[in-house]
Design a protein around this motif. Structure first.
Motif, PDB file in Angstrom:
ATOM      1  N   ASP A 133      11.706 -10.616  21.469  1.00  0.00           N
ATOM      2  CA  ASP A 133      12.408 -11.678  20.745  1.00  0.00           C
ATOM      3  C   ASP A 133      13.403 -11.088  19.756  1.00  0.00           C
ATOM      4  OD1 ASP A 133      11.782 -14.162  21.583  1.00  0.00           O
ATOM      5  OD2 ASP A 133       9.953 -14.353  20.358  1.00  0.00           O
ATOM      6  N   ASP A 134      14.637 -11.589  19.779  1.00  0.00           N
ATOM      7  CA  ASP A 134      15.646 -11.091  18.844  1.00  0.00           C
ATOM      8  C   ASP A 134      15.646 -11.879  17.538  1.00  0.00           C
ATOM      9  OD1 ASP A 134      16.471  -9.314  20.775  1.00  0.00           O
ATOM     10  OD2 ASP A 134      17.887 -10.739  21.650  1.00  0.00           O
ATOM     11  N   GLY A 135      15.190 -13.106  17.576  1.00  0.00           N
ATOM     12  CA  GLY A 135      15.251 -13.989  16.409  1.00  0.00           C
ATOM     13  C   GLY A 135      14.279 -13.584  15.322  1.00  0.00           C
ATOM     14  N   PRO A 136      14.259 -14.346  14.216  1.00  0.00           N
ATOM     15  CA  PRO A 136      13.318 -14.059  13.135  1.00  0.00           C
ATOM     16  C   PRO A 136      11.878 -14.211  13.626  1.00  0.00           C
ATOM     17  CG  PRO A 136      14.656 -16.029  12.659  1.00  0.00           C
ATOM     18  CD  PRO A 136      15.088 -15.518  13.983  1.00  0.00           C
ATOM     19  N   LEU A 186      -5.325   1.350  10.791  1.00  0.00           N
ATOM     20  CA  LEU A 186      -3.926   1.681  11.036  1.00  0.00           C
ATOM     21  C   LEU A 186      -3.155   1.241   9.797  1.00  0.00           C
ATOM     22  CD1 LEU A 186      -2.218   2.661  13.451  1.00  0.00           C
ATOM     23  CD2 LEU A 186      -2.037   0.274  14.177  1.00  0.00           C
ATOM     24  N   THR A 187      -2.355   2.148   9.240  1.00  0.00           N
ATOM     25  CA  THR A 187      -1.558   1.824   8.053  1.00  0.00           C
ATOM     26  C   THR A 187      -0.093   2.139   8.342  1.00  0.00           C
ATOM     27  OG1 THR A 187      -3.429   2.388   6.638  1.00  0.00           O
ATOM     28  CG2 THR A 187      -1.279   2.270   5.571  1.00  0.00           C
ATOM     29  N   ALA A 188       0.774   1.215   7.963  1.00  0.00           N
ATOM     30  CA  ALA A 188       2.208   1.431   8.183  1.00  0.00           C
ATOM     31  C   ALA A 188       2.977   0.737   7.070  1.00  0.00           C
ATOM     32  CB  ALA A 188       2.628   0.861   9.538  1.00  0.00           C
ATOM     33  N   PRO A 189       4.220   1.155   6.829  1.00  0.00           N
ATOM     34  CA  PRO A 189       5.048   0.399   5.873  1.00  0.00           C
ATOM     35  C   PRO A 189       5.270  -1.000   6.435  1.00  0.00           C
ATOM     36  CG  PRO A 189       6.372   2.045   7.025  1.00  0.00           C
ATOM     37  CD  PRO A 189       4.955   2.274   7.444  1.00  0.00           C
ATOM     38  N   SER A 190       5.282  -2.018   5.569  1.00  0.00           N
ATOM     39  CA  SER A 190       5.383  -3.385   6.088  1.00  0.00           C
ATOM     40  C   SER A 190       6.698  -3.594   6.850  1.00  0.00           C
ATOM     41  CB  SER A 190       5.210  -4.410   4.971  1.00  0.00           C
ATOM     42  OG  SER A 190       6.093  -4.113   3.916  1.00  0.00           O
ATOM     43  N   GLY A 191       7.702  -2.773   6.556  1.00  0.00           N
ATOM     44  CA  GLY A 191       8.974  -2.885   7.269  1.00  0.00           C
ATOM     45  C   GLY A 191       8.900  -2.504   8.743  1.00  0.00           C
ATOM     46  N   LEU A 192       7.823  -1.832   9.123  1.00  0.00           N
ATOM     47  CA  LEU A 192       7.668  -1.458  10.537  1.00  0.00           C
ATOM     48  C   LEU A 192       7.214  -2.656  11.383  1.00  0.00           C
ATOM     49  CD1 LEU A 192       6.278   1.794  11.978  1.00  0.00           C
ATOM     50  CD2 LEU A 192       5.060  -0.293  12.589  1.00  0.00           C
ATOM     51  N   LEU A 193       6.518  -3.597  10.736  1.00  0.00           N
ATOM     52  CA  LEU A 193       5.886  -4.687  11.492  1.00  0.00           C
ATOM     53  C   LEU A 193       6.880  -5.586  12.245  1.00  0.00           C
ATOM     54  CD1 LEU A 193       3.418  -3.654   9.926  1.00  0.00           C
ATOM     55  CD2 LEU A 193       2.666  -6.028   9.725  1.00  0.00           C
ATOM     56  N   PRO A 194       7.986  -6.032  11.594  1.00  0.00           N
ATOM     57  CA  PRO A 194       8.916  -6.878  12.359  1.00  0.00           C
ATOM     58  C   PRO A 194       9.549  -6.135  13.531  1.00  0.00           C
ATOM     59  CG  PRO A 194       9.734  -6.459  10.121  1.00  0.00           C
ATOM     60  CD  PRO A 194       8.340  -5.946  10.178  1.00  0.00           C
ATOM     61  N   ILE A 195       9.769  -4.826  13.379  1.00  0.00           N
ATOM     62  CA  ILE A 195      10.366  -4.047  14.482  1.00  0.00           C
ATOM     63  C   ILE A 195       9.376  -3.977  15.647  1.00  0.00           C
ATOM     64  CG2 ILE A 195      11.412  -1.834  15.128  1.00  0.00           C
ATOM     65  CD1 ILE A 195      11.826  -1.317  12.088  1.00  0.00           C
ATOM     66  N   LEU A 196       8.117  -3.705  15.305  1.00  0.00           N
ATOM     67  CA  LEU A 196       7.068  -3.625  16.326  1.00  0.00           C
ATOM     68  C   LEU A 196       6.950  -4.956  17.070  1.00  0.00           C
ATOM     69  CD1 LEU A 196       4.688  -2.003  17.589  1.00  0.00           C
ATOM     70  CD2 LEU A 196       3.234  -2.991  15.802  1.00  0.00           C
ATOM     71  N   ALA A 197       6.899  -6.051  16.296  1.00  0.00           N
ATOM     72  CA  ALA A 197       6.737  -7.372  16.912  1.00  0.00           C
ATOM     73  C   ALA A 197       7.932  -7.696  17.810  1.00  0.00           C
ATOM     74  CB  ALA A 197       6.561  -8.434  15.838  1.00  0.00           C
ATOM     75  N   ALA A 198       9.133  -7.359  17.342  1.00  0.00           N
ATOM     76  CA  ALA A 198      10.332  -7.624  18.147  1.00  0.00           C
ATOM     77  C   ALA A 198      10.305  -6.810  19.436  1.00  0.00           C
ATOM     78  CB  ALA A 198      11.589  -7.304  17.344  1.00  0.00           C
ATOM     79  N   ASN A 199       9.891  -5.535  19.334  1.00  0.00           N
ATOM     80  CA  ASN A 199       9.822  -4.689  20.520  1.00  0.00           C
ATOM     81  C   ASN A 199       8.796  -5.219  21.520  1.00  0.00           C
ATOM     82  OD1 ASN A 199      11.665  -3.055  19.295  1.00  0.00           O
ATOM     83  ND2 ASN A 199      10.314  -1.279  19.045  1.00  0.00           N
ATOM     84  N   MET A 200       7.665  -5.688  21.000  1.00  0.00           N
ATOM     85  CA  MET A 200       6.604  -6.136  21.897  1.00  0.00           C
ATOM     86  C   MET A 200       6.946  -7.471  22.550  1.00  0.00           C
ATOM     87  SD  MET A 200       3.180  -4.882  19.828  1.00  0.00           S
ATOM     88  CE  MET A 200       1.938  -5.455  21.003  1.00  0.00           C
ATOM     89  N   THR A 201       7.498  -8.400  21.777  1.00  0.00           N
ATOM     90  CA  THR A 201       7.758  -9.732  22.335  1.00  0.00           C
ATOM     91  C   THR A 201       9.114  -9.813  23.034  1.00  0.00           C
ATOM     92  OG1 THR A 201       8.741 -10.480  20.266  1.00  0.00           O
ATOM     93  CG2 THR A 201       6.395 -10.908  20.553  1.00  0.00           C
TER      94      THR A 201
END
Ligand SMILES: [Mg+2]
Lengths: 153, 128
Positions: free
Chosen positions: A74-77, A57-72
């Motif tokens: 969590d709004d914070g850093p 799976l390949t994605a722009p690194s900018g997608l990762l924080p959005i994905l993690a926030a959506n899954m958890t």
């Protein structure tokens, strides 16, 4: 490998990103403007069983924080470790849902732990058996299936 | 009665997704414990009384299938209700887990699926 594989890859990936990551495909008009892999990051998982290979799976690194926030939720850093965890788990889910299509519902596979890989890594030099590109609202995602050759005796 | 639960998954993100889903489900939660593999889960199970375990299959060190076999062999916890939450697609393996009395939820899951299965498991738990 039959011609339906890119569609199957795309279907499983869209379903997984939607249900787990709350990320959805853009319609054609919107997709025109999207579609680039800035600072791509790739994660790979291997599987062994009736067929052997790996899924990436390949994605722009900018997608990762959005994905993690959506899954958890969590709004914070979100730490880099958690971001990668989310991306790896997404690949896990995609891989798990592809495998029954490779060898039937009865087949038992052992799946490895997803790992971040260098794009120049030898693993990826083999060339994929099938690929699919998703244009999601959060960015472009490439999914690839690599199958080891089946030796016919 | 509040439920003491254990969530076993090697992905911390997946553990927090599952816990958040449980919190939203209206099920009254007591202690919520986490473990990243089967071995860690056995340590928690030795130290705490739990009403329910939610268990991933594919984990390093000790996978979910090995964990469930272990649990069923320990008299003190052999009856622990278990829900497997996994990407596992093999009917052979899923049947094996169900023979151990585990319920199965497939990843990716919707919150509704988790909520329904927890309700069905806790009804049984409350009634026993
Ligand atoms: Mg796992």
């Amino acid at each position: 490998m039959d011609a339906e594989w890119p569609d199957r890859l795309a279907q499983v990936a869209v379903e997984s990103f939607g249900t787990l990551g709350f990320m959805f495909p853009l319609d054609e008009a919107e997709a025109g403007a999207a579609g680039s892999l800035i600072e791509p990051i790739t994660v790979a998982v291997s599987f062994h069983g009736p067929r052997t290979g790996w899924v990436t799976l390949t994605a722009p690194s900018g997608l990762l924080p959005i994905l993690a926030a959506n899954m958890t939720g969590d709004d914070g850093p979100i730490s880099a470790e958690v971001q990668q965890d989310a991306f790896k788990e997404m690949l896990n889910v995609i891989c798990g849902n592809l495998l029954p299509q490779l060898a039937g519902a009865e087949a038992v596979f052992d799946v490895g732990s997803p790992k971040i890989v260098d794009g120049q890594n030898g693993l990826l030099a083999v060339g994929p058996t099938a690929t699919a590109r998703l244009l999601l609202d959060a960015g472009q995602v490439d999914v690839a299936l690599f199958l080891a050759e089946v030796v016919k005796v | 009665m509040a439920l003491n639960i254990l969530v076993v998954d090697d992905s911390a993100v997946m553990r927090s997704m599952i816990i958040r889903t449980l919190q939203m489900s209206g099920v009254e939660l007591g202690e919520v414990h986490q473990a990243a593999n089967g071995q860690e889960a056995l340590v928690v199970l030795d130290q705490h009384w739990l009403d329910l375990a939610l268990v991933d299959i594919n984990m390093p060190v000790m996978n979910g299938e090995e964990l469930i076999e272990c649990i069923r062999q320990k008299p003190a916890i052999a009856d622990l209700p278990i829900v497997v939450i996994s990407t596992e697609g093999s009917e052979t393996r899923i049947e094996r887990l169900q023979q151990h009395g585990a319920k199965f939820v497939h990843k990716p899951f919707t919150p509704e699926t988790i909520q329904q299965i927890i309700q069905s498991v806790t009804e049984v738990t409350n009634g026993r």
